[in-house]
Design a protein around this motif. Structure first.
Motif, mmCIF file in Angstrom:
data_model
loop_
_atom_site.group_PDB
_atom_site.id
_atom_site.type_symbol
_atom_site.label_atom_id
_atom_site.label_comp_id
_atom_site.label_asym_id
_atom_site.label_seq_id
_atom_site.Cartn_x
_atom_site.Cartn_y
_atom_site.Cartn_z
ATOM 1 N N SER A 188 47.936 45.792 35.195
ATOM 2 C CA SER A 188 47.341 46.901 35.947
ATOM 3 C C SER A 188 45.980 46.512 36.538
ATOM 4 C CB SER A 188 47.188 48.131 35.056
ATOM 5 O OG SER A 188 46.258 47.876 34.017
ATOM 6 N N MET A 189 45.403 45.406 36.083
ATOM 7 C CA MET A 189 44.105 44.940 36.578
ATOM 8 C C MET A 189 44.239 44.034 37.804
ATOM 9 S SD MET A 189 42.322 44.149 32.910
ATOM 10 C CE MET A 189 40.663 43.968 33.572
ATOM 11 N N VAL A 190 45.468 43.684 38.172
ATOM 12 C CA VAL A 190 45.694 42.803 39.319
ATOM 13 C C VAL A 190 45.390 43.561 40.608
ATOM 14 C CG1 VAL A 190 47.448 41.518 40.599
ATOM 15 C CG2 VAL A 190 47.371 41.381 38.100
ATOM 16 N N ARG A 191 44.628 42.924 41.474
ATOM 17 C CA ARG A 191 44.227 43.500 42.762
ATOM 18 C C ARG A 191 44.616 42.537 43.875
ATOM 19 N NH1 ARG A 191 43.882 46.961 39.676
ATOM 20 N NH2 ARG A 191 42.083 48.026 38.866
ATOM 21 N N GLN A 192 44.570 43.002 45.093
ATOM 22 C CA GLN A 192 44.736 42.146 46.263
ATOM 23 C C GLN A 192 43.379 41.483 46.483
ATOM 24 O OE1 GLN A 192 47.685 41.983 47.771
ATOM 25 N NE2 GLN A 192 47.093 40.548 49.353
ATOM 26 N N VAL A 193 43.260 40.207 46.160
ATOM 27 C CA VAL A 193 41.975 39.516 46.260
ATOM 28 C C VAL A 193 42.105 38.263 47.116
ATOM 29 C CG1 VAL A 193 41.142 40.358 44.023
ATOM 30 C CG2 VAL A 193 42.377 38.181 44.143
ATOM 31 N N LEU A 231 42.852 37.313 39.357
ATOM 32 C CA LEU A 231 43.565 38.291 40.175
ATOM 33 C C LEU A 231 42.935 39.678 40.120
ATOM 34 C CD1 LEU A 231 47.247 37.185 39.574
ATOM 35 C CD2 LEU A 231 45.706 36.629 41.473
ATOM 36 N N THR A 232 41.761 39.779 39.508
ATOM 37 C CA THR A 232 41.022 41.040 39.525
ATOM 38 C C THR A 232 39.879 40.981 40.531
ATOM 39 O OG1 THR A 232 41.577 41.507 37.229
ATOM 40 C CG2 THR A 232 39.687 42.679 38.122
ATOM 41 N N CYS A 233 39.172 39.821 40.603
ATOM 42 C CA CYS A 233 37.989 39.764 41.469
ATOM 43 C C CYS A 233 37.973 38.605 42.455
ATOM 44 C CB CYS A 233 36.722 39.734 40.610
ATOM 45 S SG CYS A 233 36.450 38.169 39.754
ATOM 46 N N HIS A 293 38.581 39.895 32.720
ATOM 47 C CA HIS A 293 39.561 39.840 33.800
ATOM 48 C C HIS A 293 40.614 38.824 33.357
ATOM 49 C CE1 HIS A 293 36.343 40.905 37.078
ATOM 50 N NE2 HIS A 293 36.638 41.935 36.288
#
Length: 96
Positions: A13-18, A43-45, A68
């Motif tokens: 759930s911490m994965v973002r489009q980075v 994949l968070t920041c 992260h």
């Protein structure tokens, strides 16, 4: 049977489009002039660190300090089969 192996990783759930900050190398190693091996973008920041086979293990340090935990390999350094992807969770010490 190990529940962690069969249940989805809650850290996904911490994965973002980075966008990786430094796709050309490990952020800290570039500053220090230190060698690195394979890279692991967070994949968070988007922090780019070096994996555990590198002398300074910056991806692992980032995962623990910033909390992260999910990272993935950088291609084409570590190619996978077409359609295959993987991510590593430093918190669970397992594929995510």
């Amino acid at each position: 049977m190990n529940a962690m192996a069969t249940e989805p990783d809650p850290h996904l759930s911490m994965v973002r489009q980075v966008t990786p900050h430094t796709p050309e190398g490990c952020e800290q190693c570039l500053r220090l002039g230190s060698p690195w091996g394979h890279l692991r973008p967070c994949l968070t920041c988007g922090h780019v660190g070096c994996r555990d086979s590198s002398p300074l293990k910056h991806a692992r340090a980032h995962a623990h300090v910033e909390q992260h935990p999910i990272a993935e390999p950088v291609e084409p350094v570590e190619p996978v089969e077409p359609g295959e992807t993987w991510r590593w969770c430093y918190a669970r010490e397992a594929m995510a």
